[in-house]
Design a protein around this motif. Structure first.
Motif, PDB file in Angstrom:
ATOM      1  N   ARG A 220       0.639  -1.281   0.043  1.00 34.12           N
ATOM      2  CA  ARG A 220       0.346  -0.079   0.382  1.00 34.12           C
ATOM      3  C   ARG A 220       0.292   1.612   0.483  1.00 34.12           C
ATOM      4  O   ARG A 220       1.881   1.130   1.142  1.00 34.12           O
TER       5      ARG A 220
ATOM      6  N   HIS B 288      -4.753  -8.722   0.228  1.00 32.88           N
ATOM      7  CA  HIS B 288      -3.867  -9.287   2.258  1.00 32.88           C
ATOM      8  C   HIS B 288      -5.278  -9.300   2.638  1.00 32.88           C
ATOM      9  O   HIS B 288      -5.994  -8.467   2.614  1.00 32.88           O
TER      10      HIS B 288
ATOM     11  N   ALA C  75       0.343   4.134   1.733  1.00 29.96           N
ATOM     12  CA  ALA C  75       0.284   4.447   2.657  1.00 29.96           C
ATOM     13  C   ALA C  75       1.185   5.062   3.908  1.00 29.96           C
ATOM     14  O   ALA C  75       1.813   4.719   3.856  1.00 29.96           O
TER      15      ALA C  75
ATOM     16  N   GLN D  91      -3.695   7.401   1.909  1.00 27.64           N
ATOM     17  CA  GLN D  91      -3.566   6.497   0.543  1.00 27.64           C
ATOM     18  C   GLN D  91      -3.115   7.077  -0.420  1.00 27.64           C
ATOM     19  O   GLN D  91      -4.684   8.107  -1.362  1.00 27.64           O
TER      20      GLN D  91
ATOM     21  N   ILE E 271      -4.358  -0.554  14.412  1.00 32.39           N
ATOM     22  CA  ILE E 271      -2.568  -0.716  14.484  1.00 32.39           C
ATOM     23  C   ILE E 271      -1.977  -1.206  15.230  1.00 32.39           C
ATOM     24  O   ILE E 271      -1.095  -1.919  16.024  1.00 32.39           O
TER      25      ILE E 271
ATOM     26  N   ARG F 216     -12.042   2.971   5.102  1.00 31.36           N
ATOM     27  CA  ARG F 216     -11.502   3.958   3.541  1.00 31.36           C
ATOM     28  C   ARG F 216     -12.626   5.591   4.175  1.00 31.36           C
ATOM     29  O   ARG F 216     -13.680   5.127   4.153  1.00 31.36           O
TER      30      ARG F 216
ATOM     31  N   TRP G   8      -3.913   4.236  13.634  1.00 29.43           N
ATOM     32  CA  TRP G   8      -3.439   4.235  12.866  1.00 29.43           C
ATOM     33  C   TRP G   8      -4.011   5.870  12.047  1.00 29.43           C
ATOM     34  O   TRP G   8      -5.279   4.772  11.212  1.00 29.43           O
TER      35      TRP G   8
ATOM     36  N   HIS H  96      -7.252  -2.194  -3.773  1.00 33.89           N
ATOM     37  CA  HIS H  96      -7.933  -1.275  -4.479  1.00 33.89           C
ATOM     38  C   HIS H  96      -7.736  -1.068  -5.874  1.00 33.89           C
ATOM     39  O   HIS H  96      -6.494  -1.635  -6.481  1.00 33.89           O
TER      40      HIS H  96
ATOM     41  N   ASP I  78      -6.727   6.187   5.519  1.00 31.84           N
ATOM     42  CA  ASP I  78      -7.382   5.044   5.974  1.00 31.84           C
ATOM     43  C   ASP I  78      -7.121   5.459   7.309  1.00 31.84           C
ATOM     44  O   ASP I  78      -6.390   5.751   8.244  1.00 31.84           O
TER      45      ASP I  78
ATOM     46  N   HIS J 209      -9.365  -7.442   1.024  1.00 32.91           N
ATOM     47  CA  HIS J 209      -8.770  -6.671   0.622  1.00 32.91           C
ATOM     48  C   HIS J 209      -7.712  -6.273  -0.564  1.00 32.91           C
ATOM     49  O   HIS J 209      -6.866  -6.464  -0.163  1.00 32.91           O
TER      50      HIS J 209
ATOM     51  N   HIS K  92      -5.914  -9.221   7.056  1.00 28.91           N
ATOM     52  CA  HIS K  92      -5.066  -8.933   8.393  1.00 28.91           C
ATOM     53  C   HIS K  92      -5.861  -9.037   9.461  1.00 28.91           C
ATOM     54  O   HIS K  92      -7.068  -8.494   9.159  1.00 28.91           O
TER      55      HIS K  92
ATOM     56  N   LEU L  76      -7.100   2.585  10.884  1.00 26.15           N
ATOM     57  CA  LEU L  76      -6.562   1.054  11.167  1.00 26.15           C
ATOM     58  C   LEU L  76      -6.514   1.104  12.413  1.00 26.15           C
ATOM     59  O   LEU L  76      -5.854   2.194  13.728  1.00 26.15           O
TER      60      LEU L  76
HETATM   61  C1  1HN Z   1      -3.407  -1.710   4.790  1.00 25.13           C
HETATM   62  O1  1HN Z   1      -4.041  -3.279   4.106  1.00 25.13           O
HETATM   63  C2  1HN Z   1      -4.130  -0.148   4.133  1.00 25.13           C
HETATM   64  O2  1HN Z   1      -5.495  -2.073   2.980  1.00 25.13           O
HETATM   65  C3  1HN Z   1      -3.859   0.338   4.599  1.00 25.13           C
HETATM   66  O3  1HN Z   1      -5.510   0.028   2.395  1.00 25.13           O
HETATM   67  C4  1HN Z   1      -2.833   0.658   5.263  1.00 25.13           C
HETATM   68  C5  1HN Z   1      -1.544  -0.352   6.473  1.00 25.13           C
HETATM   69  C6  1HN Z   1      -1.015  -0.822   7.518  1.00 25.13           C
HETATM   70  C7  1HN Z   1      -0.687  -2.469   7.357  1.00 25.13           C
HETATM   71  C8  1HN Z   1      -1.829  -2.475   6.522  1.00 25.13           C
HETATM   72  C9  1HN Z   1      -5.148  -0.917   2.739  1.00 25.13           C
HETATM   73  C10 1HN Z   1      -2.534  -0.224   5.761  1.00 25.13           C
HETATM   74  C11 1HN Z   1      -2.845  -1.455   5.738  1.00 25.13           C
END
Ligand code: 1HN
Length: 361
Positions: free
Chosen positions: A77, A113, A79, A102, A172, A121, A98, A156, A168, A154, A115, A170
Motif C-alpha cells: 500500500r 491481502h 500509505a 493513501q 494497528i 477508508r 493509525w 484497491h 485509511d 481486500h 489482516h 486502522l
Molecule cells: C492496509 O492493508 C491498508 O488495505 C492501508 O489499504 C494501510 C497499513 C498497514 C498495514 C496494512 C489498505 C495499511 C494496511
C-alpha cells in the motif's frame, strides 16, 4: 552508644541494598517501590500529544510518493502514516489508532491481502478507485465511508486515468500492543475488476430498516459502504427536526450520526467507532474529555479547536489527534462537517470508558 559502632552498620545496609537491587536485576525482577509514579497514575497520562496534519501539506507529499514509490508486493500500500510526535519512531497517530493518507495512481492496483487489524477508508475528495472487500467491488467517492472488517481480503483498483487519495483508519497500534496481529497475502491474480455502481453489500444491506430475513447477526457490519448522500441527509434532517423541537442533536447546532452495524445496531466496526459531526457556523461544542483517543478530519468548512492546552485553526481536509483524557472543543467558523473515529468500543467492552463534561454523548 558511640558512633563508630552505628556507622559501619549503615554502610552494611547500603551495601546490602545495592547487592539486592543488582540481584533483582540479574533475576529479571523489579520491585514496585522503585517504580516512578507512572505505573498507576491518578489519571491517564497519554504519551501521544494533540497534533494536527494539514491537507495542504499531506496531499502534495502523497503525490510525490506516487511519482517515486511503486505500489505492489512488498509495500502493498502507498500509505503514509500520520505519526504522532509524542510517540517518536512509530507510525502511530494515537496510542491505539493509525491514520494515513493513501495514494493510488492511474490504473494502479494495491494487491489483495488480509489482516486481523480492522480498517476503513474515508474519502475527502475524488473518485475512480474500487476497493474489493472479500470479492465485492465497492465504489469509493467523495464523503463515502468504506469498511474493511478484520480478516477480510481486500485490494484497491484505480480504474481511471487520474490519481486518487483517501484516508485509511486502522487499529494497528492496539493490535500491536495486544500481540494479536495475523497477516496473509491474497491470491496474486486479481479478483474481479468490476466497477459496479452498487456493491453486493449495498444491494443486500443498504435499504433503511430492512434486512434479509435469513441473514444472521454479524459482529462487524455486513454493509461495507456508507454513502455521503445518506450521511448528509441524516445530518440535515437531524438539525431540521431539532428546529421543530424533536431531535437528538448532541447540543444546539451540533448534529452527529454514528455508523452502525445493521444487524446489531452497535458500532459498524468492533474496535473503531466512526461518526460524522455537523456543527453550525458560530457554534462551540461543550468541552469534553474521555478515556480513549480519537482522530478527526474536517470534511468541509473551517473552525478552531482546542485540544488540551493547544489551539489550532483547521480547514477542509486537515486531520488532528485527540489523545486520551484530553479536553477537546470545536468552534465552527462557518458550517462545518467533521469526520471522527475513535477507539471507544474497546474501552466500553472492557468497562474502562469514562467521560467528563460534554453535552450528553
Ligand atoms: C492496509 O492493508 C491498508 O488495505 C492501508 O489499504 C494501510 C497499513 C498497514 C498495514 C496494512 C489498505 C495499511 C494496511
Amino acid at each position: 552508644m558511640s558512633s563508630d559502632v552505628s556507622e559501619p552498620r549503615l554502610d552494611d545496609e547500603v551495601a546490602g541494598l545495592k547487592e539486592l537491587y543488582r540481584d533483582f536485576a540479574a533475576a529479571d525482577l523489579m520491585p514496585l517501590w522503585t517504580q516512578r509514579d507512572d505505573l498507576m497514575p491518578v489519571a491517564p497520562r497519554p504519551t501521544a500529544v494533540p497534533a494536527v496534519w494539514r491537507w495542504s501539506q499531506l496531499y502534495p507529499l502523497a503525490q510525490r510518493a506516487g511519482e517515486l514509490v511503486p505500489v505492489g508486493r512488498g509495500g502493498e500500500r502507498r500509505a503514509i502514516a500520520l505519526a504522532n510526535p509524542g510517540i517518536p519512531g512509530r507510525p502511530y497517530t494515537t496510542a491505539t489508532l493509525w491514520a494515513a493518507i493513501q495514494y493510488l495512481g492511474p490504473h494502479e492496483v494495491a494487491p489483495s491481502h488480509r489482516h486481523t487489524q480492522t480498517a476503513f477508508r474515508f474519502v475527502l475528495d475524488g473518485q475512480g478507485v474500487w476497493t474489493n472487500v472479500d470479492g465485492d467491488a465497492v465504489r469509493m467517492s467523495r464523503g463515502d465511508l468504506l469498511l474493511t472488517p478484520g480478516w477480510s481480503f481486500h485490494e484497491h483498483h484505480n480504474t481511471t486515468d487520474s490519481p486518487m487519495a483517501w484516508i485509511d483508519g486502522l487499529d494497528i497500534p492496539l493490535i500491536d500492543q495486544l500481540d494479536a496481529g495475523f497477516y496473509e497475502f491474497g491470491p496474486t491474480e486479481l479478483s474481479s475488476c468490476a466497477t459496479p455502481e452498487r456493491s453486493r453489500s449495498e444491494r443486500l444491506w443498504g435499504h433503511p430498516g430492512l434486512r434479509p430475513v435469513l441473514a444472521p447477526d454479524r459482529p462487524s457490519s455486513p454493509l461495507v459502504a456508507y454513502r455521503w448522500e445518506h450521511t448528509d441527509a441524516a445530518l440535515r434532517d437531524q438539525l431540521d427536526c431539532a428546529d421543530e423541537g424533536l431531535a437528538f442533536t448532541v447540543e444546539p447546532g451540533h448534529a452527529a450520526v454514528r455508523f452502525t452495524n445493521p444487524t446489531t445496531g452497535r458500532d459498524a466496526l468492533r474496535t473503531i467507532r466512526i461518526e460524522m459531526h455537523r456543527v453550525c457556523g458560530g457554534v462551540s461544542t461543550e468541552p469534553v474529555r474521555a478515556v480513549g483517543s480519537a482522530v478527526w478530519q474536517i470534511f468541509a468548512g473551517r473552525g478552531r479547536l482546542q485540544v488540551g492546552e493547544t489551539s489550532f485553526e483547521v480547514g477542509t481536509g486537515d486531520l488532528f489527534a485527540v489523545p486520551s483524557w484530553t479536553r477537546f472543543a470545536l468552534t465552527a467558523a462557518d458550517d462545518l462537517d467533521a469526520f471522527r473515529f475513535s477507539d471507544e468500543p474497546v474501552y466500553e467492552a472492557l468497562g474502562l470508558d469514562r467521560v467528563d463534561g460534554g453535552a450528553g454523548r
